[in-house]
Write a protein that holds these residues in place. Structure first.
Motif, PDB file in Angstrom:
ATOM      1  N   UNK A  90      14.809  29.150   6.174  1.00 13.55           N
ATOM      2  CA  UNK A  90      15.557  28.062   6.808  1.00 13.55           C
ATOM      3  C   UNK A  90      14.811  27.491   7.995  1.00 13.55           C
ATOM      4  N   UNK A  91      13.889  28.245   8.561  1.00 15.96           N
ATOM      5  CA  UNK A  91      12.996  27.754   9.611  1.00 15.96           C
ATOM      6  C   UNK A  91      11.654  28.433   9.419  1.00 15.96           C
ATOM      7  N   UNK A  92      10.622  27.839  10.002  1.00 18.43           N
ATOM      8  CA  UNK A  92       9.288  28.378   9.784  1.00 18.43           C
ATOM      9  C   UNK A  92       8.712  27.822   8.491  1.00 18.43           C
ATOM     10  N   UNK A  93       7.975  28.669   7.758  1.00 20.17           N
ATOM     11  CA  UNK A  93       7.242  28.210   6.574  1.00 20.17           C
ATOM     12  C   UNK A  93       7.823  28.796   5.307  1.00 20.17           C
ATOM     13  N   UNK A  94       8.053  27.931   4.321  1.00 18.83           N
ATOM     14  CA  UNK A  94       8.455  28.345   2.985  1.00 18.83           C
ATOM     15  C   UNK A  94       7.306  28.087   2.029  1.00 18.83           C
ATOM     16  N   UNK A  95       7.128  28.978   1.049  1.00 15.08           N
ATOM     17  CA  UNK A  95       6.038  28.844   0.087  1.00 15.08           C
ATOM     18  C   UNK A  95       6.626  28.562  -1.287  1.00 15.08           C
ATOM     19  N   UNK A  96       6.088  27.530  -1.942  1.00 20.36           N
ATOM     20  CA  UNK A  96       6.530  27.149  -3.280  1.00 20.36           C
ATOM     21  C   UNK A  96       5.319  27.134  -4.193  1.00 20.36           C
ATOM     22  N   UNK A  97       5.464  27.642  -5.408  1.00 20.30           N
ATOM     23  CA  UNK A  97       4.347  27.682  -6.358  1.00 20.30           C
ATOM     24  C   UNK A  97       4.820  27.214  -7.721  1.00 20.30           C
ATOM     25  N   UNK A  98       3.883  26.636  -8.476  1.00 16.67           N
ATOM     26  CA  UNK A  98       4.148  26.225  -9.850  1.00 16.67           C
ATOM     27  C   UNK A  98       4.807  24.864  -9.956  1.00 16.67           C
ATOM     28  N   UNK A  99       3.994  23.842 -10.273  1.00 14.90           N
ATOM     29  CA  UNK A  99       4.497  22.475 -10.490  1.00 14.90           C
ATOM     30  C   UNK A  99       5.437  22.024  -9.358  1.00 14.90           C
ATOM     31  N   UNK A 100       4.918  22.074  -8.157  1.00 12.95           N
ATOM     32  CA  UNK A 100       5.694  21.647  -7.006  1.00 12.95           C
ATOM     33  C   UNK A 100       5.801  20.115  -7.012  1.00 12.95           C
ATOM     34  N   UNK A 101       7.030  19.637  -6.821  1.00 12.66           N
ATOM     35  CA  UNK A 101       7.271  18.190  -6.790  1.00 12.66           C
ATOM     36  C   UNK A 101       8.123  17.860  -5.582  1.00 12.66           C
ATOM     37  N   UNK A 102       7.651  16.887  -4.772  1.00 11.82           N
ATOM     38  CA  UNK A 102       8.414  16.382  -3.631  1.00 11.82           C
ATOM     39  C   UNK A 102       8.683  14.903  -3.883  1.00 11.82           C
ATOM     40  N   UNK A 103       9.981  14.517  -3.946  1.00  5.76           N
ATOM     41  CA  UNK A 103      10.367  13.164  -4.328  1.00  5.76           C
ATOM     42  C   UNK A 103      11.161  12.514  -3.206  1.00  5.76           C
ATOM     43  N   UNK A 104      10.747  11.297  -2.822  1.00  9.92           N
ATOM     44  CA  UNK A 104      11.549  10.382  -2.042  1.00  9.92           C
ATOM     45  C   UNK A 104      11.654   9.087  -2.845  1.00  9.92           C
TER      46      UNK A 104
END
Length: 828
Positions: A90-104
Motif C-alpha cells: 500500500x506504500x513503498x514499492x510493489x513488484x509486478x511480473x508477467x505481461x504488466x499493463x498500465x492503462x490510462x
C-alpha cells in the motif's frame, strides 16, 4: 590542420572551418539494438504494396484506437494489471511480473516487469518498467529496455529507446518520424530530449537517409526539432555535418532556412540559392533568397506577403549590387552599337548602373460588399533585367511593364470601375524600337446592368470616359479625352424550343484632343445606331452509341446585324483592334475590340452546333460547330495586322470540334477558312490532344497556326513570314510508382527554330523527393532574325520532414508547358 566540413543550418549548406577533432563519433550498432524488419515489427509497421508512396502504414493498438491522449500525465484512473508473481504494497514499492499493463485513457504501457512506487499516503508516484518495455499514445509509440514514469513531475525517462511520432495518413502517405536514442526524457508538455539519437521519416528499418545527433529535442508544441553535432547519413555513409540543425516536425509555418537549390545556366553560370523564411506573424511573412551567380555575383530576392481583414498582397524587391556580367556586356554593346549613339536605347544603356533590381507590388482591398481595389506595380532598373533573369521567351521579350490601380464597384443594378494605367517601356538596343503605350489616367467606366422594364424590354447602358496621354519623345501622337456611351434595348423571348432576341444600340463617341496629328479634328462627335436579331432553335433526340443511350442536340442559329457606315477617320484609334476571325466574331455587333471604331455591317451570320452527351451524368462526349455568313452590302473588312482590306460577300468559315474520349482523354480543334483569299486562306488554327490523369500522368500534343503571330524582323506587315506555325509536345508519366519522366518541346515551324526544350526526371518517394531538369529556352530574336538561347540545369532534393521547398522553380518552367502538372515538392 583545419578541415572545411559542411555545416547545415535548417537545411542550408554553408562552408565553415572546424577542427576535425570536434566531430562526434558516428553511431555504432549498440545504439540501435533493432535492425531492418525488427524495427518495422516493433513500431507496428504494416506493409501493403500500392496503398501509398510508402507502401504501408502504422497499426494502432486496440487499447487506444480512436482515443485522444489526456493531458497532462496523471496518477488518477490508472489501471495496472499483471499475470503472475505480484507483490503488492500500500506504500513503498510493489513488484509486478508477467505481461504488466498500465492503462490510462489514451495511454498504454507494457512490460515484463514493473516496480510501482507509492508515497506514504498510498498515492501512485512512479512506475518503472523493464523487459520488453513499450508504450503507445495516439500520436507516438516507443520500445525500450527500461522506462520510468514519474507521476509527480510528469516526466518519463527511457534507456535504449526506439520511438516514432505518429501523424494521420494523407493522400501521399504517412510522413511519420521514427528513430533511436541511448537515453531519452519526455516532459509534461510532450517534448522529448534525446541523447545519441537518430531521426528519419522513411519506412521503419529501411531508411535511405537519417540524422544522427549527439543531442536532439523534438518539441511537439512548437512543431520544431533541434539537434546538435548532427550527421546526415545516406544509408551507412555520413555525407554532411552540422553543429546545429533546426527542422520541422509538423506542418506549421516556422522561421528558418528552407531547402537550397542548385542550378546551372548557360547565361548566368552556376547558381546556388539559399532561401530563408521569416514567420513574422500569422498574417504576414517574409521570404528572402540569397542567390549566388558564378558569372554575375550575389543577388538578393525578397518577397513580403501580408493579409489583413479585407486586404492583402505581396511586395517583391530584388537587387544585385554589382552585376559583373552586365558590366562587361554593357561595355561591349556600347562599342558594337556606337553607330546608334544618338538613339534613345544607346543613351539609356550608357546611363545604366551595374547595380540592378526589380520592385513589384500586388495588392487588393475589399472596402465593403460593393467597393474593392486592386493595384499592380512593376519597375526594373534597366531595359535588360527581364532578359537576363527570366526563363522563357514570353517574359524575356516583354517590353511593356504595366502599372495600374483599379477601383471596382458592383451594385444591385449597376457596376463600374475607375482605372489608372501606365507602363514602363523597355528599349533594348539590340531590338527594334519600341513605342511607349498610351497611359490611361483615368479611365472611368460605368455600366447599368440588365434592368427589365415593361413588356419584357431589357435595358443595358455602357459608359466609358478615358484620358489618353503619350510620351512625345518617340514622335508626336494624339492625346486627349474620349467619351463613349451606348444604351442598349433588347426584347428576349426564350421558349423551351429556342430563343429570339432583337436588340438595338446607340453608339455615341465624343473626342476632345489636346494634341492632334493626321488632320484629326480637335473635337469630334458621332452617333451610330446598331441593330441585331439573334435566333436559335433546339432539337434533341436519343442516339444509341455502343452500349449506351445518349442525347444528341442540333442547334441552328441565325444572327443578323446592321450598322450604317460612318466615317470615323476624324478621330484617332487609341486602343481598338480587329481580332483574328473565329466563331465568336461572327456573332458580335461590333467586330472590333474597343470603341474607337464602330464597324459598318449589313451581315447575316449562320451557324450549326451539335452535341452528344450522357443525359444521366451530363458528361459531353462530342461537340461540333460551324459558322459562316453573308455580307449584303459587301462591307469592307480590314484583316488583323494587314495593309490591305478585302471586299467580301461570303464570310470565312469557322469551325470547332471536341471529342472527350474519357474524363482524362480529349481531342479538340478549331480553324477558319477564307474562300476570298487566293493564298493563306487558312486562319488561326489549333489542334490539341490532351490526356490528364492523377499522379501527373499527362500527355499534351498541340499544333498552332496564327496569322501575324510571329513578327519577323524586317518582313513587310502582310508577309507570310510573320505567321506563327508551332508544334508543342509535352508529357509527364508515372513509372514504377515513384518515377516521373518529364518532357516539353516547342518548335517554330515557320522559321525552323527551337523555342523550348525541357527534359528531366522526378522521384517522388516516401521520405525524399528528387528532381533533375535540363532546359533550353529561346530568349529573343535579334534584328537579323537569329535566336538567342539560354540553357539551364536544375537539381532539387527534399528530405521530407526537414522542411519544405517553397520556391517553385523549375515548377513554373514545367507548368508553362504542362498547365495540369502538380509539383511534388509543394504538395503534401
Amino acid at each position: 590542420m583545419k578541415s572545411w566540413p559542411l555545416k547545415i543550418l535548417s537545411g542550408i549548406i554553408i562552408a565553415a572551418p572546424m577542427m576535425s577533432a570536434g566531430l562526434p563519433k558516428l553511431p555504432n550498432k549498440s545504439v540501435a539494438k533493432y535492425e531492418g524488419e525488427e524495427i518495422a515489427r516493433a513500431l507496428m509497421w504494416q506493409r501493403e504494396e500500392g496503398v501509398n508512396l510508402c507502401n504501408g502504414y502504422y497499426l494502432m493498438p486496440k487499447e487506444i484506437e480512436g482515443q485522444t491522449p489526456i493531458a497532462p500525465v496523471t496518477n488518477e484512473d490508472t489501471s495496472i494489471t499483471a499475470d503472475q508473481g505480484t507483490l503488492f504494497a500500500s506504500s513503498g514499492t510493489s513488484t509486478l511480473t508477467g505481461n504488466v499493463t498500465a492503462i490510462q485513457q489514451g495511454r498504454a504501457l507494457y512490460s515484463q516487469k514493473a516496480y510501482v512506487d507509492r508515497n506514504s499516503q498510498g498515492k501512485l508516484c512512479r512506475i518503472r518498467l523493464t523487459g520488453k518495455v513499450s508504450g503507445d499514445e495516439p500520436d507516438k509509440r516507443f520500445v525500450a529496455d527500461f522506462a520510468s514514469r514519474n507521476f509527480l513531475t510528469k516526466n518519463t525517462s527511457f534507456k535504449n529507446m526506439l520511438y516514432r511520432y505518429y501523424k494521420p495518413n494523407s493522400k501521399y502517405g504517412p510522413y511519420d518520424a521514427w528513430g533511436t536514442a541511448e537515453d531519452a526524457r519526455e516532459d509534461a508538455n510532450g517534448t522529448i530530449y534525446l541523447k545519441r539519437a537518430t531521426y528519419s521519416t522513411c519506412v521503419p528499418g529501411h531508411s535511405p537517409w537519417h540524422l544522427y545527433a549527439k543531442d536532439m529535442v523534438l518539441d511537439k508544441q512548437s512543431g520544431r526539432g533541434t539537434s546538435w553535432s548532427t550527421w546526415l547519413m545516406v544509408g551507412p555513409v555520413p555525407v554532411l555535418y552540422s553543429p546545429y540543425l533546426n527542422f520541422s516536425i509538423s506542418r506549421q509555418r516556422k522561421t528558418g532556412f528552407l531547402s537550397p537549390r542548385f542550378e546551372h545556366s548557360h547565361r548566368n553560370g552556376y547558381i546556388y540559392t539559399v532561401p530563408f523564411y521569416f514567420n513574422l506573424a500569422p498574417n504576414y511573412d517574409l521570404i528572402t533568397k540569397t542567390k549566388y551567380f558564378s558569372k554575375r555575383g550575389v543577388k538578393f530576392n525578397n518577397r513580403f506577403r501580408y493579409m489583413w481583414e479585407g486586404s492583402g498582397g505581396t511586395i517583391q524587391a530584388n537587387i544585385i549590387p554589382h552585376d559583373r556580367l552586365f558590366a562587361r556586356k554593357r561595355r561591349e554593346n556600347l562599342d558594337q552599337y556606337s553607330n546608334k549613339s544618338t538613339t534613345r536605347p544607346y543613351r539609356r544603356l550608357e546611363n545604366d548602373k551595374n547595380t540592378r533590381g526589380y520592385l513589384g507590388l500586388r495588392h487588393f482591398t475589399n472596402f465593403n460588399e460593393n467597393w474593392s481595389m486592386k493595384e499592380e506595380a512593376n519597375f526594373v532598373t534597366d531595359d535588360y533585367y527581364l532578359e537576363d533573369f527570366t526563363h522563357n521567351l514570353l517574359s524575356s521579350t516583354t517590353t511593356q511593364l504595366p502599372n495600374s490601380a483599379v477601383f471596382d464597384y458592383k451594385g444591385p443594378y449597376s457596376s463600374g470601375k475607375i482605372k489608372f494605367l501606365a507602363y514602363q517601356t523597355l528599349h533594348p538596343i539590340n531590338q527594334a524600337t519600341v513605342n511607349p503605350s498610351y497611359t490611361q489616367i483615368p479611365d472611368i467606366q460605368w455600366n447599368l446592368d440588365t434592368i427589365e422594364g415593361p413588356y419584357g424590354i431589357n435595358l443595358n447602358w455602357t459608359n466609358d470616359a478615358t484620358y489618353f496621354d503619350h510620351e512625345q519623345t518617340f514622335g508626336v501622337k494624339p492625346t486627349g479625352l474620349r467619351f463613349f456611351t451606348a444604351p442598349t434595348l433588347s426584347l428576349p423571348y426564350r421558349p423551351l424550343w429556342g430563343y429570339v432576341i432583337p436588340m438595338v444600340r446607340l453608339n455615341t463617341q465624343f473626342y476632345n484632343l489636346f494634341t492632334t496629328t493626321n488632320n484629326y479634328s480637335k473635337n469630334s462627335f458621332h452617333m451610330i445606331p446598331s441593330f441585331s436579331l439573334d435566333n436559335g432553335l433546339y432539337f434533341e433526340r436519343k442516339w444509341p452509341w455502343s452500349t449506351h443511350l445518349y442525347t444528341q442536340t442540333l442547334e441552328p442559329r441565325l444572327y443578323y446585324t446592321y450598322t450604317p457606315k460612318v466615317n470615323q477617320s476624324d478621330h484617332p484609334n487609341f486602343n481598338t483592334t480587329l481580332p483574328a476571325f473565329d466563331y465568336a466574331r461572327s456573332f458580335r455587333m461590333n467586330r472590333n475590340i474597343g470603341v474607337d471604331r464602330i464597324g459598318a455591317a449589313n451581315r447575316l451570320s449562320y451557324a450549326l452546333t451539335s452535341k452528344l452527351f450522357d443525359p444521366m451524368t451530363g458528361f459531353q462526349v462530342l461537340s461540333g460547330s460551324v459558322s459562316s455568313g453573308l455580307n449584303f452590302s459587301e462591307e469592307t473588312v480590314c484583316e488583323e495586322d494587314r495593309d490591305v482590306c478585302l471586299r467580301r460577300v461570303i464570310e470565312p468559315v469557322a469551325g470547332s470540334f471536341g471529342y472527350n474520349i474519357s474524363s482524362a482523354f480529349s481531342i479538340s480543334a478549331n480553324s477558319s477558312y477564307d474562300f476570298k483569299k487566293k493564298s493563306h486562306r487558312i486562319g488561326t488554327t489549333t489542334a490539341r490532344l490532351s490526356y490528364n490523369e492523377e499522379d501527373n500522368r499527362i500527355v499534351h500534343i498541340e499544333y498552332l497556326y496564327k496569322k501575324g503571330g510571329d513578327k519577323f524582323p524586317g518582313a513587310p506587315v502582310n508577309s507570310y513570314k510573320n505567321d506563327l506555325s508551332r508544334i508543342h509536345v509535352g508529357a509527364s508519366w508515372l513509372l514504377f510508382q515513384h518515377w516521373h519522366p518529364i518532357a516539353d518541346f516547342r518548335y517554330n515551324l515557320s522559321h525552323n527554330q527551337l523555342q523550348q526544350r525541357l527534359y528531366g526526371i522526378e522521384y517522388d518517394g516516401c521520405c525524399f523527393d528528387l528532381r533533375v531538369v535540363r532546359t533550353i529556352n529561346q530568349l529573343r530574336v535579334n534584328d537579323e532574325g537569329s535566336p538567342t538561347y539560354d540553357r539551364d540545369f536544375f537539381l532539387q532534393i527534399q528530405l521530407k520532414g526537414l522542411g519544405k521547398y517553397v520556391s517553385k522553380d523549375p515548377h513554373k518552367v514545367i507548368q508553362k508547358g504542362l498547365s495540369e502538372y502538380n509539383d511534388v515538392f509543394v504538395r503534401q
